[in-house]
Write a protein that holds these residues in place. Sequence first.
Motif, PDB file in Angstrom:
ATOM      1  N   MET A 113     -16.539 -45.585  42.240  1.00  0.00           N
ATOM      2  CA  MET A 113     -15.873 -46.569  41.383  1.00  0.00           C
ATOM      3  C   MET A 113     -14.604 -45.918  40.871  1.00  0.00           C
ATOM      4  N   VAL A 146     -17.605 -53.972  45.196  1.00  0.00           N
ATOM      5  CA  VAL A 146     -17.636 -54.320  43.779  1.00  0.00           C
ATOM      6  C   VAL A 146     -16.334 -55.052  43.479  1.00  0.00           C
ATOM      7  N   VAL A 151     -16.042 -56.564  37.192  1.00  0.00           N
ATOM      8  CA  VAL A 151     -16.310 -55.260  36.583  1.00  0.00           C
ATOM      9  C   VAL A 151     -16.021 -55.302  35.087  1.00  0.00           C
ATOM     10  N   LEU A 164     -21.398 -54.701  36.428  1.00  0.00           N
ATOM     11  CA  LEU A 164     -20.601 -55.038  37.598  1.00  0.00           C
ATOM     12  C   LEU A 164     -21.437 -55.892  38.537  1.00  0.00           C
TER      13      LEU A 164
END
Length: 187
Positions: A113, A146, A151, A164
């Motif tokens: 991430m 994602v 998020v 998320l």
Amino acid sequence: MNSRPSNRSFRRLAGLPALVLGLATVVAACGSSDDSAATPTESVQAPDTTDGETSEPEQASSGRATLTIADGTVYEFVMSSCDTQDTDPSGFPLSNGYDLSGRTADGQFGMSMGRAGLTDDEPVMSGLVEGDFDDQGKNAKMIYSVPSDTVDLTASGRQVNGTLDLRAIGPTRTHGDRSSATLEANC
């Protein structure tokens, strides 16, 4: 006075378009699959470190993260990269910037991430959760992107926490086509 960002900031930014291009290539190569009935995995735990010995991945650990999927599956990651504004101020001009990357202790699942940029007005976010690797620990079949608009992660001090959404782009859909998750990372 020179106020330009460090080379590390540019390296982070340079990696984000490559991730997007890589995801587009995977999507094109994988096509659509209806394997949504795959059985969820068992919880994957980090090694017990009470005896002083661990079987962590080859890369040095700079933190730990727990990703809890809505179906109850828990992944615990040993982080190879775990940076925030507090741990790397020169690398993150953003107030809510972070760079997280790691694998489970057994190397079967990975997560990355990142939220980077030069200003808070135009951040770039990317995220990926993957697993079901081949015998060499590469070429994941379980790949979840994602989407940046889903998020809600906040970097505060050495921690990155929040929620998320995951969207399957790989042929193995362990957690269905879409799912939500909670992330707790400590850098």
